[in-house]
Design a protein around this motif. Structure first.
Motif, mmCIF file in Angstrom:
data_model
loop_
_atom_site.group_PDB
_atom_site.id
_atom_site.type_symbol
_atom_site.label_atom_id
_atom_site.label_comp_id
_atom_site.label_asym_id
_atom_site.label_seq_id
_atom_site.Cartn_x
_atom_site.Cartn_y
_atom_site.Cartn_z
ATOM 1 N N VAL A 119 15.297 -11.920 -6.772
ATOM 2 C CA VAL A 119 15.441 -10.490 -6.507
ATOM 3 C C VAL A 119 15.198 -9.692 -7.781
ATOM 4 O O VAL A 119 14.518 -8.659 -7.763
ATOM 5 C CB VAL A 119 16.830 -10.181 -5.902
ATOM 6 C CG1 VAL A 119 17.105 -8.694 -5.877
ATOM 7 C CG2 VAL A 119 16.930 -10.762 -4.504
ATOM 8 N N HIS A 120 15.733 -10.174 -8.888
ATOM 9 C CA HIS A 120 15.529 -9.498 -10.178
ATOM 10 C C HIS A 120 14.044 -9.445 -10.523
ATOM 11 O O HIS A 120 13.516 -8.392 -10.899
ATOM 12 C CB HIS A 120 16.315 -10.236 -11.270
ATOM 13 C CG HIS A 120 16.358 -9.534 -12.564
ATOM 14 N ND1 HIS A 120 17.256 -8.527 -12.844
ATOM 15 C CD2 HIS A 120 15.600 -9.672 -13.679
ATOM 16 C CE1 HIS A 120 17.049 -8.086 -14.062
ATOM 17 N NE2 HIS A 120 16.048 -8.771 -14.594
ATOM 18 N N GLY A 122 11.440 -9.791 -8.447
ATOM 19 C CA GLY A 122 10.723 -8.974 -7.460
ATOM 20 C C GLY A 122 10.896 -7.489 -7.690
ATOM 21 O O GLY A 122 9.930 -6.710 -7.593
ATOM 22 N N THR A 123 12.113 -7.087 -8.009
ATOM 23 C CA THR A 123 12.372 -5.675 -8.276
ATOM 24 C C THR A 123 11.609 -5.201 -9.503
ATOM 25 O O THR A 123 10.997 -4.128 -9.494
ATOM 26 C CB THR A 123 13.886 -5.448 -8.479
ATOM 27 O OG1 THR A 123 14.578 -5.916 -7.322
ATOM 28 C CG2 THR A 123 14.197 -3.991 -8.694
ATOM 29 N N ASN A 124 11.620 -6.008 -10.554
ATOM 30 C CA ASN A 124 10.899 -5.625 -11.764
ATOM 31 C C ASN A 124 9.392 -5.664 -11.561
ATOM 32 O O ASN A 124 8.667 -4.840 -12.127
ATOM 33 C CB ASN A 124 11.300 -6.516 -12.930
ATOM 34 C CG ASN A 124 12.677 -6.160 -13.428
ATOM 35 O OD1 ASN A 124 13.126 -5.032 -13.278
ATOM 36 N ND2 ASN A 124 13.352 -7.119 -14.004
ATOM 37 N N LEU A 126 7.922 -4.979 -8.731
ATOM 38 C CA LEU A 126 7.648 -3.759 -7.967
ATOM 39 C C LEU A 126 7.612 -2.539 -8.887
ATOM 40 O O LEU A 126 6.695 -1.716 -8.802
ATOM 41 C CB LEU A 126 8.702 -3.571 -6.877
ATOM 42 C CG LEU A 126 8.576 -2.306 -6.032
ATOM 43 C CD1 LEU A 126 7.278 -2.325 -5.232
ATOM 44 C CD2 LEU A 126 9.771 -2.167 -5.100
ATOM 45 N N ALA A 127 8.596 -2.427 -9.784
ATOM 46 C CA ALA A 127 8.602 -1.302 -10.736
ATOM 47 C C ALA A 127 7.370 -1.352 -11.633
ATOM 48 O O ALA A 127 6.748 -0.310 -11.906
ATOM 49 C CB ALA A 127 9.872 -1.342 -11.580
#
Length: 166
Positions: A119-120, A122-124, A126-127
């Motif tokens: 999740v960490h 994937g979120t980064n 995406l950003a």
């Protein structure tokens, strides 16, 4: 009966994720410029060593070397697209290595952290992707194939990406 001491090394998922992101950054930078790619490759090795040694300072030096590699590749006329991909890969590699060290210290290597790391990451990612879209759109609109302008926009993008990740 004494409990065994907790293993505070970074979780394997974070180390491998950082290694993959660093390798992608190195390959993308090498597509833009071989010399810059080699410098980013050195940065990826430094990030791996920093992760394995649990040394935040080595991570900082590694990402600094990687930024120098990106600047070298941009200065030598490397294409913008692989440099943007390399910048996101480098930032992701650094962040996963740093996150892994923190996870190892807080919960240990044996804890179930794969989902947290995924999740960490994937979120980064995406950003980083959104930041690249904005920077590349600005580049296409304003740059007009001028290498100095491209380098300035890439550096601005790196700052924007670092801000988004923090």
């Amino acid at each position: 009966m004494s409990r065994p001491e907790r293993d505070d090394r970074p979780p394997t998922a974070a180390v491998l994720g950082s290694l993959v992101a660093g390798s992608v950054a190195s390959l993308a930078a090498a597509l833009a410029d071989p010399l810059g790619g080699a410098v980013v490759g050195l940065a990826a090795v430094a990030l791996l060593a920093g992760s394995l040694r649990r040394a935040h300072r080595l991570l900082s030096w590694g990402v600094g070397v990687g930024v120098v590699g990106l600047v070298v590749a941009g200065y030598r006329g490397g294409a913008v697209e692989p440099l943007l991909a390399a910048g996101v890969g480098l930032a992701l590699a650094w962040d996963l290595a740093d996150h892994g060290i923190t996870l190892g210290r807080q919960v240990g290597r044996e804890a179930r952290t794969r989902r947290n790391v995924a999740v960490h990451a994937g979120t980064n990612l995406l950003a980083g992707g959104l930041s690249v879209a904005v920077v590349y759109g600005t580049y296409l609109t304003a740059a007009g194939n001028q290498p100095i302008a491209a380098l300035a926009l890439l550096l601005f993008g790196a700052v924007a990406l670092a801000s988004a990740l923090r």
